[in-house]
Each structure stands twice: as C-alpha cells, then as structure tokens.
Design a protein around this motif. Structure first.
Motif, PDB file in Angstrom:
ATOM      1  N   VAL A 114       0.832  -1.201   0.000  1.00  0.00           N
ATOM      2  CA  VAL A 114       0.000   0.000   0.000  1.00  0.00           C
ATOM      3  C   VAL A 114       0.866   1.250   0.000  1.00  0.00           C
ATOM      4  O   VAL A 114       0.562   2.228  -0.660  1.00  0.00           O
ATOM      5  CB  VAL A 114      -0.954   0.008   1.219  1.00  0.00           C
ATOM      6  N   GLY A 115       1.938   1.229   0.753  1.00  0.00           N
ATOM      7  CA  GLY A 115       2.760   2.420   0.915  1.00  0.00           C
ATOM      8  C   GLY A 115       2.411   3.121   2.200  1.00  0.00           C
ATOM      9  O   GLY A 115       1.810   2.550   3.105  1.00  0.00           O
ATOM     10  N   GLU A 116       2.766   4.394   2.266  1.00  0.00           N
ATOM     11  CA  GLU A 116       2.533   5.169   3.485  1.00  0.00           C
ATOM     12  C   GLU A 116       1.191   5.886   3.417  1.00  0.00           C
ATOM     13  O   GLU A 116       0.846   6.521   2.426  1.00  0.00           O
ATOM     14  CB  GLU A 116       3.654   6.198   3.662  1.00  0.00           C
ATOM     15  N   PHE A 117       0.442   5.798   4.491  1.00  0.00           N
ATOM     16  CA  PHE A 117      -0.809   6.516   4.668  1.00  0.00           C
ATOM     17  C   PHE A 117      -0.461   7.911   5.174  1.00  0.00           C
ATOM     18  O   PHE A 117       0.267   8.061   6.150  1.00  0.00           O
ATOM     19  CB  PHE A 117      -1.674   5.774   5.694  1.00  0.00           C
ATOM     20  N   VAL A 118      -0.943   8.944   4.476  1.00  0.00           N
ATOM     21  CA  VAL A 118      -0.677  10.323   4.884  1.00  0.00           C
ATOM     22  C   VAL A 118      -2.023  11.007   5.100  1.00  0.00           C
ATOM     23  O   VAL A 118      -2.747  11.301   4.145  1.00  0.00           O
ATOM     24  CB  VAL A 118       0.142  11.084   3.812  1.00  0.00           C
ATOM     25  N   LEU A 119      -2.354  11.248   6.364  1.00  0.00           N
ATOM     26  CA  LEU A 119      -3.592  11.937   6.687  1.00  0.00           C
ATOM     27  C   LEU A 119      -3.427  13.396   6.295  1.00  0.00           C
ATOM     28  O   LEU A 119      -2.506  14.062   6.749  1.00  0.00           O
ATOM     29  CB  LEU A 119      -3.890  11.800   8.183  1.00  0.00           C
ATOM     30  N   GLY A 120      -4.315  13.855   5.422  1.00  0.00           N
ATOM     31  CA  GLY A 120      -4.211  15.228   4.934  1.00  0.00           C
ATOM     32  C   GLY A 120      -4.929  16.209   5.823  1.00  0.00           C
ATOM     33  O   GLY A 120      -4.341  17.144   6.365  1.00  0.00           O
ATOM     34  N   SER A 121      -6.216  15.999   6.018  1.00  0.00           N
ATOM     35  CA  SER A 121      -6.990  16.901   6.865  1.00  0.00           C
ATOM     36  C   SER A 121      -8.249  16.178   7.322  1.00  0.00           C
ATOM     37  O   SER A 121      -8.626  15.136   6.790  1.00  0.00           O
ATOM     38  CB  SER A 121      -7.377  18.172   6.095  1.00  0.00           C
ATOM     39  N   THR A 122      -8.882  16.769   8.319  1.00  0.00           N
ATOM     40  CA  THR A 122     -10.173  16.268   8.782  1.00  0.00           C
ATOM     41  C   THR A 122     -11.119  17.461   8.893  1.00  0.00           C
ATOM     42  O   THR A 122     -10.670  18.604   9.079  1.00  0.00           O
ATOM     43  CB  THR A 122     -10.065  15.565  10.150  1.00  0.00           C
ATOM     44  N   SER A 123     -12.394  17.189   8.765  1.00  0.00           N
ATOM     45  CA  SER A 123     -13.391  18.234   8.980  1.00  0.00           C
ATOM     46  C   SER A 123     -14.628  17.592   9.590  1.00  0.00           C
ATOM     47  O   SER A 123     -14.861  16.392   9.443  1.00  0.00           O
ATOM     48  CB  SER A 123     -13.746  18.937   7.667  1.00  0.00           C
ATOM     49  N   PHE A 124     -15.390  18.396  10.290  1.00  0.00           N
ATOM     50  CA  PHE A 124     -16.620  17.917  10.923  1.00  0.00           C
ATOM     51  C   PHE A 124     -17.731  18.897  10.597  1.00  0.00           C
ATOM     52  O   PHE A 124     -17.581  20.110  10.778  1.00  0.00           O
ATOM     53  CB  PHE A 124     -16.440  17.810  12.443  1.00  0.00           C
ATOM     54  N   ASP A 125     -18.847  18.355  10.092  1.00  0.00           N
ATOM     55  CA  ASP A 125     -19.989  19.194   9.767  1.00  0.00           C
ATOM     56  C   ASP A 125     -21.257  18.371   9.864  1.00  0.00           C
ATOM     57  O   ASP A 125     -21.362  17.297   9.255  1.00  0.00           O
ATOM     58  CB  ASP A 125     -19.841  19.774   8.353  1.00  0.00           C
ATOM     59  N   ASN A 126     -22.200  18.847  10.660  1.00  0.00           N
ATOM     60  CA  ASN A 126     -23.529  18.247  10.720  1.00  0.00           C
ATOM     61  C   ASN A 126     -23.501  16.739  10.994  1.00  0.00           C
ATOM     62  O   ASN A 126     -24.165  15.966  10.320  1.00  0.00           O
ATOM     63  CB  ASN A 126     -24.276  18.561   9.411  1.00  0.00           C
ATOM     64  N   GLY A 127     -22.687  16.323  11.954  1.00  0.00           N
ATOM     65  CA  GLY A 127     -22.645  14.919  12.342  1.00  0.00           C
ATOM     66  C   GLY A 127     -21.787  14.029  11.466  1.00  0.00           C
ATOM     67  O   GLY A 127     -21.817  12.809  11.610  1.00  0.00           O
ATOM     68  N   VAL A 128     -21.026  14.646  10.545  1.00  0.00           N
ATOM     69  CA  VAL A 128     -20.181  13.852   9.643  1.00  0.00           C
ATOM     70  C   VAL A 128     -18.722  14.277   9.811  1.00  0.00           C
ATOM     71  O   VAL A 128     -18.378  15.450   9.653  1.00  0.00           O
ATOM     72  CB  VAL A 128     -20.606  14.024   8.168  1.00  0.00           C
TER      73      VAL A 128
END
Length: 140
Positions: A114-128
């Motif tokens: 698979v390679g390396e997992f790179v978390l870019g960003s997260t966001s939260f809106d309206n329960g998601v």
C-alpha cells in the motif's frame, strides 16, 4: 487502495467505537472516508490515527480473499454497502487478523504494498467527520 480504507476503518472502530465509513472515495493521490461522528478530531487524535494506520500497513500483513454465498456472508458481515447487483456470491477480504470485510474493490497481496498513509486533513460538519488522505507509493 481498498486495503488502506479497511485499515483506517478498523482503526476508527477500535479508537472511537464508531461504525465503519458510510461513504468514501478512494484514489492514490486523494481519498476520503466519511463517518457518522459527534465532534471534530483533536490534532493528537488525528496524529494517532495516522500512526496506527501506518503501523498496521508496515507489518507486511497478508491480504487474502474468500467467497461466501450471500446468505452465509450476511450472518457475519453487514452487506448494506454492497451494490444490489453484487450477486449471490460475496467476496470477503481479510487483512490478516486485523480486519475482514465484504468488498468489490482492488486489493494488494500484503499491506506493505500500500505504501505510506498520509492523513491530509479532517473536517466535521452536521454529524459527519471527513478524513482526507493520500497514499505514498512504497519505494522499491
């Protein structure tokens, strides 16, 4: 590609006791998974997710598949996310002892591919909660 999603999903389940992603879009350069969630992630939680996913991927865990009849698969797995036209036989993908899930997508033979997992960003809106990430190809 889907192997990284499975590892991310199982990491989220283990860390937060949430359900697997209900929506996702997977590409090597830009992917996202959406979760029903009650808040935004802290920076330290996002770092922990990134670390845990990469720890699993780096273990060279064998990824296997088996086919079950739909009725048998339904006893063990949630089949609601599969397309209606997926047929009477369901492919179950297993990432070692870490995760198993019905999936119609492409998978590697082991997690190191698979390679390396790179978390870019997260966001939260309206329960998601949306987690955006990319995968860096493994160096050969």
């Amino acid at each position: 590609m889907h192997t990284a999603e499975h590892v991310l999903n199982q990491t989220m389940v283990k860390m937060f006791a949430c359900e697997r992603s209900f929506s996702n879009h997977l590409e090597r350069k830009k992917s996202k998974c959406d979760y029903h969630f009650d808040r935004a992630l802290t920076d330290s939680e996002a770092e922990e997710i990134n670390t845990r996913v990469n720890q699993v991927l780096s273990q060279n865990i064998e990824v296997t598949e088996r086919t079950l009849l739909r009725d048998e698969a339904a006893k063990e797995f949630d089949l609601d996310k599969l397309p209606d036209a997926s047929g009477d036989e369901i492919r179950i993908v297993r990432v070692g002892h870490y995760d198993a899930y019905p999936c119609i997508g492409a998978h590697v033979n082991n997690t190191k591919e698979v390679g390396e997992f790179v978390l870019g960003s997260t966001s939260f809106d309206n329960g998601v909660l949306r987690i955006r990430f990319k995968l860096k190809r493994p160096q050969k």
